[in-house]
Design an enzyme around this catalytic site. Structure first.
Site, PDB file in Angstrom:
ATOM      1  N   GLN A  35       0.368  -0.908  -0.088  1.00 29.68           N
ATOM      2  CA  GLN A  35      -0.437  -0.547  -0.099  1.00 29.68           C
ATOM      3  C   GLN A  35       0.729   1.426  -0.138  1.00 29.68           C
ATOM      4  O   GLN A  35       2.098   0.989   0.555  1.00 29.68           O
ATOM      5  CB  GLN A  35      -0.858   0.039   0.966  1.00 29.68           C
ATOM      6  N   ASP A 159      -7.498  -5.655  13.407  1.00 32.11           N
ATOM      7  CA  ASP A 159      -7.257  -4.326  13.573  1.00 32.11           C
ATOM      8  C   ASP A 159      -7.109  -4.058  12.487  1.00 32.11           C
ATOM      9  O   ASP A 159      -6.000  -3.806  11.701  1.00 32.11           O
ATOM     10  CB  ASP A 159      -6.330  -3.981  14.867  1.00 32.11           C
ATOM     11  N   PRO A 166      -5.579  -4.661   0.103  1.00 33.66           N
ATOM     12  CA  PRO A 166      -5.428  -6.161   0.840  1.00 33.66           C
ATOM     13  C   PRO A 166      -6.108  -6.421   1.987  1.00 33.66           C
ATOM     14  O   PRO A 166      -5.623  -7.405   2.968  1.00 33.66           O
ATOM     15  CB  PRO A 166      -3.709  -5.385   2.248  1.00 33.66           C
TER      16      PRO A 166
END
Ligand code: SPD
Length: 287
Positions: A35, A159, A166
């Site tokens: 990312q 989390d 992703p």
């Protein structure tokens, strides 16, 4: 006249709505294998972690999210010893977990090591427990880790980023089934499950999936100013313990700014528009 150039960071939170924060300084930017990662310093929220242009956490409001995703499940379990965190590379969840005396081991499985490194460097208030002796960091795919570790954990906390890119697989029925298997007999799982204003199709779908697997499923709320709409949901799946049956007078005093024994109760009181979401095909909240 004295002119000053102002730079702003804007996250498009929906196609038609944005949050903008005035930028003091751009601290870090990189393209990781997974990312785009940025850390910026903002006037309103201080330093902020941004992944693929989406605000993940800020030093000013992070406590709400990290306390709520952690202490609600940990204080629902009688004595959690072994905890898995999937994602959460900033370390905020880990910091909250190690406040619990019963916890002996935290396995932190984050797919993108660059998030951990950037958080260590620029967000020390959040990442400060990553080197705690009870913490083991694995740079690995959480989906694979959960699949390969059966009957291992008391608590699993997911989390994640939003359910695109992703993190997509972290919002799937197959993943929740593997989490069920990775938990011990009285284990508890919790995930961040997005905005009740802007994710109105996602929340009932997740609720249906999770309540099809876990005997106890509960949705609760927290208020995170930098997330779309502010109001945020978390969904808990539990094999045995019901968070609503916790004797709140027994909840230990922890060093927290949002979570408290009272909030442990009140966060499960859902406004009618959120309750209605859960009453869509997928069944009622509860056992
Ligand atoms: N819309 C942003 C949702 C981000 C949820 N995860 C945040 C990670 C903080 N540790």
């Amino acid at each position: 006249m004295d002119h000053k150039l102002f730079l702003w960071f804007t996250e498009m939170q929906t196609d038609d709505m944005a949050i903008s924060c005035r930028v003091k300084q751009r601290l870090h930017e990189e393209k990781t294998p997974f990312q785009h990662l940025a850390v910026i310093d903002t006037e309103q929220f201080g330093r902020m972690l941004v992944l693929d242009n989406v605000i993940q956490t800020t030093v000013k409001d992070e406590f709400v999210y990290h306390e709520m995703i952690t202490h609600v499940p940990l204080n629902t379990h009688a004595a959690p010893k072994k905890v898995l965190v999937v994602g959460g590379g900033d370390g905020g969840v880990v910091r909250e977990i190690v406040k619990h005396r019963s916890v002996e081991k935290v396995v932190h499985c984050e797919i993108d090591g660059a998030v951990i490194e950037a958080s260590r460097k620029y967000l020390p208030e959040i990442s400060c427990a990553l080197d705690h002796p009870k913490v083991e960091i694995l740079i690995d795919d959480g989906i694979k880790h959960v699949r390969e570790n059966k009957n291992t954990y008391d608590i699993v906390i997911v989390d994640s980023t939003d359910p695109v890119g992703p993190a997509e697989g972290l919002f799937s029925d197959a993943f929740y089934r593997d989490i069920f298997e990775s938990l011990r007999d009285d284990g508890i799982f919790v995930a961040q499950t997005e905005s009740p204003f802007f994710n109105r199709a996602l929340i009932p779908r997740l609720y249906k999936d999770i309540s099809g697997i876990f005997p106890v499923t509960r949705v609760y709320l927290g208020c995170v100013p930098t997330y779309p709409g502010g109001l945020w949901t978390f969904t808990m799946g539990s094999k045995k313990y019901d968070p609503l049956e916790v004797e709140v007078t027994g909840i230990p005093q922890l060093d927290t700014k949002y979570y408290s024994a009272g909030v442990h109760r009140s966060c499960f009181v859902l406004p009618p528009f959120v309750k209605e979401l859960l009453e869509q095909p997928g069944g009622k909240q509860g056992r």
